[in-house]
Design a protein around this motif. Structure first.
Motif, PDB file in Angstrom:
ATOM      1  N   GLY A   1      -4.523   8.686   6.721  1.00 20.48           N
ATOM      2  CA  GLY A   1      -4.957   7.294   6.813  1.00 20.48           C
ATOM      3  C   GLY A   1      -5.633   6.758   5.580  1.00 20.48           C
ATOM      4  N   ASP A   2      -5.322   7.300   4.408  1.00 19.29           N
ATOM      5  CA  ASP A   2      -5.915   6.780   3.172  1.00 19.29           C
ATOM      6  C   ASP A   2      -4.835   6.113   2.341  1.00 19.29           C
ATOM      7  OD1 ASP A   2      -7.625   9.805   3.298  1.00 19.29           O
ATOM      8  OD2 ASP A   2      -8.577   7.835   3.565  1.00 19.29           O
ATOM      9  N   TRP A   3      -5.163   4.939   1.821  1.00 15.32           N
ATOM     10  CA  TRP A   3      -4.149   4.142   1.164  1.00 15.32           C
ATOM     11  C   TRP A   3      -4.594   3.695  -0.217  1.00 15.32           C
ATOM     12  CZ3 TRP A   3       0.352   4.051   3.724  1.00 15.32           C
ATOM     13  CH2 TRP A   3       0.308   4.364   5.102  1.00 15.32           C
ATOM     14  N   THR A   4      -3.625   3.564  -1.116  1.00 18.10           N
ATOM     15  CA  THR A   4      -3.903   2.966  -2.419  1.00 18.10           C
ATOM     16  C   THR A   4      -3.026   1.734  -2.573  1.00 18.10           C
ATOM     17  OG1 THR A   4      -2.183   4.290  -3.483  1.00 18.10           O
ATOM     18  CG2 THR A   4      -4.402   5.218  -3.438  1.00 18.10           C
ATOM     19  N   SER A   5      -3.431   0.863  -3.484  1.00 15.00           N
ATOM     20  CA  SER A   5      -2.668  -0.358  -3.699  1.00 15.00           C
ATOM     21  C   SER A   5      -1.541  -0.098  -4.684  1.00 15.00           C
ATOM     22  CB  SER A   5      -3.617  -1.429  -4.249  1.00 15.00           C
ATOM     23  OG  SER A   5      -2.918  -2.631  -4.405  1.00 15.00           O
TER      24      SER A   5
ATOM     25  N   THR B   1       0.836  -1.202   0.000  1.00 16.54           N
ATOM     26  CA  THR B   1       0.000   0.000   0.000  1.00 16.54           C
ATOM     27  C   THR B   1       0.869   1.250   0.000  1.00 16.54           C
ATOM     28  OG1 THR B   1      -0.149  -0.142   2.408  1.00 16.54           O
ATOM     29  CG2 THR B   1      -1.998  -1.016   1.150  1.00 16.54           C
ATOM     30  N   ALA B   2       0.324   2.291  -0.602  1.00 13.56           N
ATOM     31  CA  ALA B   2       1.002   3.585  -0.603  1.00 13.56           C
ATOM     32  C   ALA B   2       0.022   4.643  -0.108  1.00 13.56           C
ATOM     33  CB  ALA B   2       1.480   3.936  -2.015  1.00 13.56           C
ATOM     34  N   CYS B   3       0.574   5.606   0.586  1.00  8.43           N
ATOM     35  CA  CYS B   3      -0.259   6.689   1.117  1.00  8.43           C
ATOM     36  C   CYS B   3      -0.925   7.436  -0.041  1.00  8.43           C
ATOM     37  CB  CYS B   3       0.609   7.642   1.937  1.00  8.43           C
ATOM     38  SG  CYS B   3      -0.294   9.090   2.546  1.00  8.43           S
ATOM     39  N   ALA B   4      -2.240   7.590   0.054  1.00 12.46           N
ATOM     40  CA  ALA B   4      -2.973   8.270  -1.020  1.00 12.46           C
ATOM     41  C   ALA B   4      -2.657   9.759  -1.036  1.00 12.46           C
ATOM     42  CB  ALA B   4      -4.479   8.049  -0.840  1.00 12.46           C
ATOM     43  N   ASN B   5      -2.126  10.256   0.057  1.00  9.65           N
ATOM     44  CA  ASN B   5      -1.851  11.679   0.154  1.00  9.65           C
ATOM     45  C   ASN B   5      -0.447  12.028  -0.333  1.00  9.65           C
ATOM     46  OD1 ASN B   5      -2.315  14.427   1.067  1.00  9.65           O
ATOM     47  ND2 ASN B   5      -0.900  13.944   2.743  1.00  9.65           N
TER      48      ASN B   5
ATOM     49  N   VAL C   1       4.376   1.572   2.048  1.00 10.73           N
ATOM     50  CA  VAL C   1       4.707   0.862   3.286  1.00 10.73           C
ATOM     51  C   VAL C   1       4.389  -0.625   3.149  1.00 10.73           C
ATOM     52  CG1 VAL C   1       4.245   2.862   4.780  1.00 10.73           C
ATOM     53  CG2 VAL C   1       2.440   1.171   4.387  1.00 10.73           C
ATOM     54  N   PHE C   2       5.154  -1.424   3.884  1.00 12.30           N
ATOM     55  CA  PHE C   2       4.808  -2.830   4.080  1.00 12.30           C
ATOM     56  C   PHE C   2       5.488  -3.286   5.360  1.00 12.30           C
ATOM     57  CE2 PHE C   2       2.868  -6.654   2.830  1.00 12.30           C
ATOM     58  CZ  PHE C   2       3.614  -7.658   3.425  1.00 12.30           C
ATOM     59  N   PRO C   3       4.774  -3.917   6.292  1.00 14.82           N
ATOM     60  CA  PRO C   3       3.355  -4.239   6.271  1.00 14.82           C
ATOM     61  C   PRO C   3       2.480  -2.979   6.352  1.00 14.82           C
ATOM     62  CG  PRO C   3       4.514  -5.591   7.890  1.00 14.82           C
ATOM     63  CD  PRO C   3       5.441  -4.504   7.478  1.00 14.82           C
ATOM     64  N   PRO C   4       1.215  -3.136   6.000  1.00 15.06           N
ATOM     65  CA  PRO C   4       0.314  -1.975   6.042  1.00 15.06           C
ATOM     66  C   PRO C   4       0.062  -1.530   7.473  1.00 15.06           C
ATOM     67  CG  PRO C   4      -0.920  -3.987   5.564  1.00 15.06           C
ATOM     68  CD  PRO C   4       0.530  -4.364   5.561  1.00 15.06           C
ATOM     69  N   ARG C   5      -0.316  -0.303   7.585  1.00 13.56           N
ATOM     70  CA  ARG C   5      -0.622   0.238   8.909  1.00 13.56           C
ATOM     71  C   ARG C   5      -1.680   1.310   8.790  1.00 13.56           C
ATOM     72  NH1 ARG C   5       5.570   1.697   8.772  1.00 13.56           N
ATOM     73  NH2 ARG C   5       5.342  -0.234   7.601  1.00 13.56           N
ATOM     74  N   ALA C   6      -2.084   1.876   9.929  1.00 19.34           N
ATOM     75  CA  ALA C   6      -3.225   2.784   9.931  1.00 19.34           C
ATOM     76  C   ALA C   6      -2.897   4.154   9.343  1.00 19.34           C
ATOM     77  CB  ALA C   6      -3.758   2.928  11.355  1.00 19.34           C
ATOM     78  N   LEU C   7      -1.819   4.767   9.847  1.00 18.08           N
ATOM     79  CA  LEU C   7      -1.509   6.127   9.430  1.00 18.08           C
ATOM     80  C   LEU C   7      -0.130   6.203   8.790  1.00 18.08           C
ATOM     81  CD1 LEU C   7      -2.784   8.196  12.506  1.00 18.08           C
ATOM     82  CD2 LEU C   7      -4.028   7.573  10.424  1.00 18.08           C
TER      83      LEU C   7
END
Lengths: 104, 364
Positions: free
Chosen positions: A38-42, A16-20, A25-31
């Motif tokens: 806290g918005d993520w894209t694949s 996942t990558a921060c949408a902002n 990041v890996f592993p994924p996390r909340a923020l």
């Protein structure tokens, strides 16, 4: 998993990558650790380089520095040496790496 | 401060319980501190196997009426994290006499269960590989450490052999037989490049520390911590101690060259070396040369690698040894230490530890 031959369901590895701000990041996390959102894209992460390889209890395990940034701990499914370029996939929810090289 | 350790064993009796081990360490510490049971008004505990009990249950079981409670779950960083909070509590007058406990008793099979479900990152992304615990992860890290510093297995062997030599004069260490370099190199592989003597023996046991205002004894000159310092996005070849070491020494009022002994969290030789380097104890970061030439006493009990890792007590073991040395510099393993530094490291979060802390101690 195929009941007949045991081959697992293999899909490309993604994280996942921060949408902002785009920080992957890996592993994924909340923020996001960079911008706090806290918005993520694949993000697909199918290529990388093996930085270390070991065998523990008969399982070959590698650290793969993905081209997109994060390091992934993966099961090695075909011969991988340190420094090899690898393809990363997700087999039955397990990160799996095999060498990208084509053998003649 | 006073400190005590309940004897470690690799073969606990069937009747052993975590609570009994913690209670034993507690009683020994009170005896060493020469304080009465009723004087204790604060309790902290770090234990993987106390569940389903928590610190309040333990206070009840130990007969303590506590004005300060803490339960710490940060593995090898637990002891110094509890120390950080306990010192401030006593300074602020929230409690007068705090006892910090750490220890574990693992039933067969429960250790494997612990490592596989250590946290969600492990459960979701490592257990199914399977990595089988931290050995594989630190094997990978050690490989990269070897490459980065140009080290050979012999180099790590020097640290392991030195600690085993300390353990030879520690009647409580579970592994006391001196090791030769040939034996170190020939030991069975665990996960390349880690071999048997690079991995800690898991034991049952407990440690205790008493934190109280006192006119003499051991003073905590400084404590520093940094957790999740690199968002776990680094290579694990330095800990967050590197970022707080300057503050640690500045607040202590002296430098890394002024300590007489160092206690680092030796879950693996590479991590011990990394912490020593991060603390500024390795001149010019020349690890190989340090291993050949340094005479700084390190992990004088034998460390976890030889004395044993009693679960969550691992982080307190070095602190207890440091305090013991400072209180009795001419004791059985005495090195005449007046000043020591102790590091904690723990919470393996995906590839390496997320917590790091350190304390500088001085005899007063």
């Amino acid at each position: 998993m195929c009941e007949r031959c045991g081959i697992g369901k293999e899909v490309s590895f993604s994280l996942t990558a921060c949408a902002n701000c785009g920080h992957p990041v890996f592993p994924p996390r909340a923020l996001c650790p960079v911008c706090g959102r806290g918005d993520w894209t694949s993000l697909e992460a199918t290529e990388g380089r093996a930085e270390a390889v070991t065998i523990a209890d008969g399982v070959a395990i590698a650290e793969i520095k993905t081209d997109v940034g994060p390091v992934v701990v993966a099961r090695v499914t075909a011969v991988v040496s340190v420094g090899d370029r690898v393809r990363l996939s997700n087999i039955n929810d397990v990160a799996s790496a095999k060498a990208s090289r084509v053998y003649n | 401060m006073a400190a005590a350790e309940s004897p470690y064993t690799r073969h606990p009796s069937a009747e052993t319980t975590t609570e009994a081990l913690l209670a034993d360490a507690f009683v020994r510490a009170l005896a060493n501190a020469d304080i009465e049971h009723r004087a204790v008004d604060g309790l902290g505990v770090a234990s993987f196997t106390l569940a389903p009990d928590h610190v309040a249950d333990l206070a009840w079981r130990l007969g303590i009426r506590a004005r300060w409670l803490m339960e710490d779950t940060n593995g090898g960083a637990s002891a110094l994290n509890m120390l950080q909070h306990a010192v401030r509590a006593v300074e602020a007058g929230d409690a007068r006499t705090i006892v910090l406990l750490a220890g574990d008793h693992f039933e067969p099979g429960s250790f494997r269960k612990l490592v596989d479900s250590y946290n969600r990152a492990t459960q979701q992304y490592l257990a199914s590989i399977p990595t089988g615990g931290p050995n594989a992860l630190f094997a990978l890290l050690t490989q990269r450490h070897m490459t980065e510093h140009g080290l050979t297995r012999e180099d790590y062997g020097r640290l392991v052999i030195a600690q085993r030599a300390w353990a030879a004069i520690n009647s409580r260490a579970v592994y006391r037989e001196p090791i030769t370099m040939d034996q170190y190199l020939a030991a069975p592989v665990v996960a390349d490049p880690l071999h048997r003597y690079d991995c800690v023996p898991v034991v049952s046991g407990a440690d205790a520390l008493v934190v109280a205002e006192a006119p003499s004894g051991v003073a905590v000159r400084s404590i520093q911590a940094l957790h999740n310092g690199d968002a776990q996005e680094g290579d694990g070849l330095q800990t967050a101690l590197k970022l707080v070491a300057d503050d640690l020494w500045a607040r202590a009022g002296f430098g890394s060259g002024d300590v007489h002994a160092a206690y680092v969290y030796d879950d693996y030789p590479a991590m011990a070396l990394i912490q020593l380097d991060d603390l500024g104890l390795i001149p010019e970061h020349d690890v190989a040369r340090f291993l050949r030439e340094s005479e700084l006493p390190i992990n004088t009990s034998g460390g976890q690698l030889s004395a044993g890792q009693a679960g969550a007590a691992g982080g307190m073991h070095g602190l207890v040894e440091a305090v013991t040395q400072l209180l009795d510099p001419t004791g059985p393993r005495g090195v005449g230490a007046q000043r020591a530094v102790v590091a904690g490291y723990g919470m393996v979060l995906y590839r390496y530890g997320a917590c790091a802390n350190a304390a500088v101690l001085e005899k007063r």
